[in-house]
Design an enzyme around this catalytic site. Sequence first.
Site, PDB file in Angstrom:
ATOM      1  N   ASP A  30      65.002   3.294   1.570  1.00 57.36           N
ATOM      2  CA  ASP A  30      66.723   3.600   1.681  1.00 57.36           C
ATOM      3  C   ASP A  30      66.661   5.040   2.515  1.00 57.36           C
ATOM      4  OD1 ASP A  30      69.675   4.422   0.595  1.00 57.36           O
ATOM      5  OD2 ASP A  30      69.755   2.827   0.015  1.00 57.36           O
ATOM      6  N   HIS A  85      73.442   7.182  -0.466  1.00 59.41           N
ATOM      7  CA  HIS A  85      73.473   5.586  -0.300  1.00 59.41           C
ATOM      8  C   HIS A  85      72.021   5.308  -1.076  1.00 59.41           C
ATOM      9  CE1 HIS A  85      72.285   2.341   1.358  1.00 59.41           C
ATOM     10  NE2 HIS A  85      73.772   2.043   1.921  1.00 59.41           N
ATOM     11  N   SER A 406      75.614  -3.384   0.904  1.00 59.28           N
ATOM     12  CA  SER A 406      74.566  -1.988   0.215  1.00 59.28           C
ATOM     13  C   SER A 406      74.622  -2.307  -1.292  1.00 59.28           C
ATOM     14  CB  SER A 406      74.210  -1.053   0.769  1.00 59.28           C
ATOM     15  OG  SER A 406      73.649  -0.875   1.561  1.00 59.28           O
TER      16      SER A 406
END
Lengths: 614, 86
Positions: A30, A85, A406
């Site tokens: 990620d 994220h 996600s």
Amino acid sequence: TTRSWDFIGFPESVKRSLAVESDVVVGVIDTGIWPESDSFNDQGFGPIPKNWKGTCAGGKNFTCNKKIIGARFYASESTRDIDGHGTHTASTVVGNNVLGASFYGLAQGTARGGVPSARIAAYKVCNESGCTNDAIMAAFDDAIADGVSILSVSLGGSNIVPFDEDPIAIGSFHAMERGILTVNCAGNNGPFPRTVSSVAPWMITVAASTIDRRFIDKVILGNGKTLIGRSINSFSSNGTKFPIAKKNGNSTKCLEDRANICECLDSHLVKGKIVLCGNRANPSYNGGHPIGSIIKEFSIGETNFITPLPSLVLSSIEYEQLKSYMNSTNIPKAEILKSETIKDTNAPTVADFSSRGPNTIVSEILKPDISAPGVDILASFSPDASPSGKTFDKRSAKYSIISGTSMSCPHVAGIAAYLKTFHPDWSPAAIKSAIMTSAKTMKVSEDDVGEYAYGSGHVNPISAIHPGLVYDISLEDYIQMLCNLGYHNQKVKLISGKNNACSKATHRSSVRNLNYPALAIDVESMTSFTIKFKRTVTNVGLANSTYKATILPNPGIKVSVVPETLSFKSLHEKHSFVVTITGDKPEQHVLTSSLLWSDGTHNVRSPIVVNVLD
Amino acid sequence: DASDDNPKLHIVYMGSLPKTQYSPTSHHLSVLQQVFDGNDATNSLIRSYKRSFNGFAAMLTHQQKEMLSQMEGVVSVFPSRKVQLH
């Protein structure tokens, strides 16, 4: 995660094998992680698992601990997450329990991961300009060799590409070879069909669904009328009404058309006022400093977002009511209230934005595989990142609320890691099968094909621990599938490292016999058809057990199973059966059914999807 | 774009690592040298994949990509595109 784990029936009090869980390492590919987050604090963690072969090479200003035991980066100068994220997804899978987490008081509760005692290895493949295939390949190459137990990958392409040109399909294949299951997100290109881009059968592909906590916010107009919208607005106006700008721009720098959708603003017209931004979901506010904004319902497939100003999103009808009020008075005013949460009794439903099947590369492999919470998920965040994504938004938050596949992906990665603690010797396919066949059925809108939206259904983690039967798939089965798909023997030999990889007879029609826990097939329209699927189940429930088959009827097709009863005398015993589907010139575009094997205790359900080609 | 001769980052995927003794980086360079002149191959090689599977990332023109795609031992050659966070 202050609500999502409880909503799917996975409470804090769930039975855990802590010693085994602390030996599980989840690799997260990620944007990196924020190592100082409370979710990754190592208090109470013992020594690093003995079989861990990875390293802490986190780069500049990055230190590992007994919770974060691996760190590598392939973009920028450090594994530190400056986007937010990666911290969000990683904490959803393995984050510690953190009491009193919220985003400025919103969604308050205990933030937690699926396996809070497990360790994390972070592989950073993205920087400010994006995430690249070469970095993803490198991350898989390292993560597999480092010895991660599960891989969570919340990124992917928008286009569907062949397996041998897709770095996530390639990496996850080699992970599967070493017993590592890769969990990947379906993508955010829904609700349109054929948009799912994660299509390889050896990984589990996750769609996003809603939870029963929904955000709403209100605007009180100067005439006392209240309109209800949606967005994640953490600002409170404390009872003050602000003027609404009648025009957003009228200069050569900012023409009225662009100003009407807040692509640009003339400061003298909007300063200290609320602006209306039409249907632009993500206004730039360039050139002006409004006090707040109201946006017309955004496009299909979009979701709630954190706003950098007091803002809300209204439906077209309510937006028109607001405009009508604005035109009825010389000095229109309004107060935008801070968001609040309500209970959504319709949940779970698949999010509009979640990418849909069918699988355009291998139509026999139903994708996505499963659905999990991916809407308005609160989890840890990078304090260096702007929660709204706007550079002028100087707020810093340890937790943030984000939506996307996600966010659903790490929920399934957490469940897969949890299952691994109970069944450390199970293959990736067996873990995947347990998750899929134990899924709950879901609601779907009339114009959606449910199975193309949610796959097998909604994750059901506690039932997944004891699935009763599993549809196992070996490396050799996947190799045979590649041969059947038409991959040349020489290519398959290179991919698999096996000589004479395609030595058995190959035929495209045999792809449907891959022992997948879902049954899907394309048929020609205006023709009659009889399709046979071969499947084998392995008993992982009770040694002495008898399972009976039940078919969910569909008037458009006839489905039969032979034999209809499977009797097991021991654990790990295998039995095969054949599912036959017949149809006569089907009129519908898609015909669905399901096969349920039950021994009265375990329910093992597989969706059946017949796609009628136009 | 076949007419574009500017080198672009590509991934050359070569499948599983051989089980016999094998030096991936030197093999990757020797593969690249077949489509490059002189030392350009070394400058072109960006990254080797050698721990769990076999392959490398290199700056290649369209013509070089096409030549590599036809070589024995190569599964696929594809551009290193950007992907999205979802």
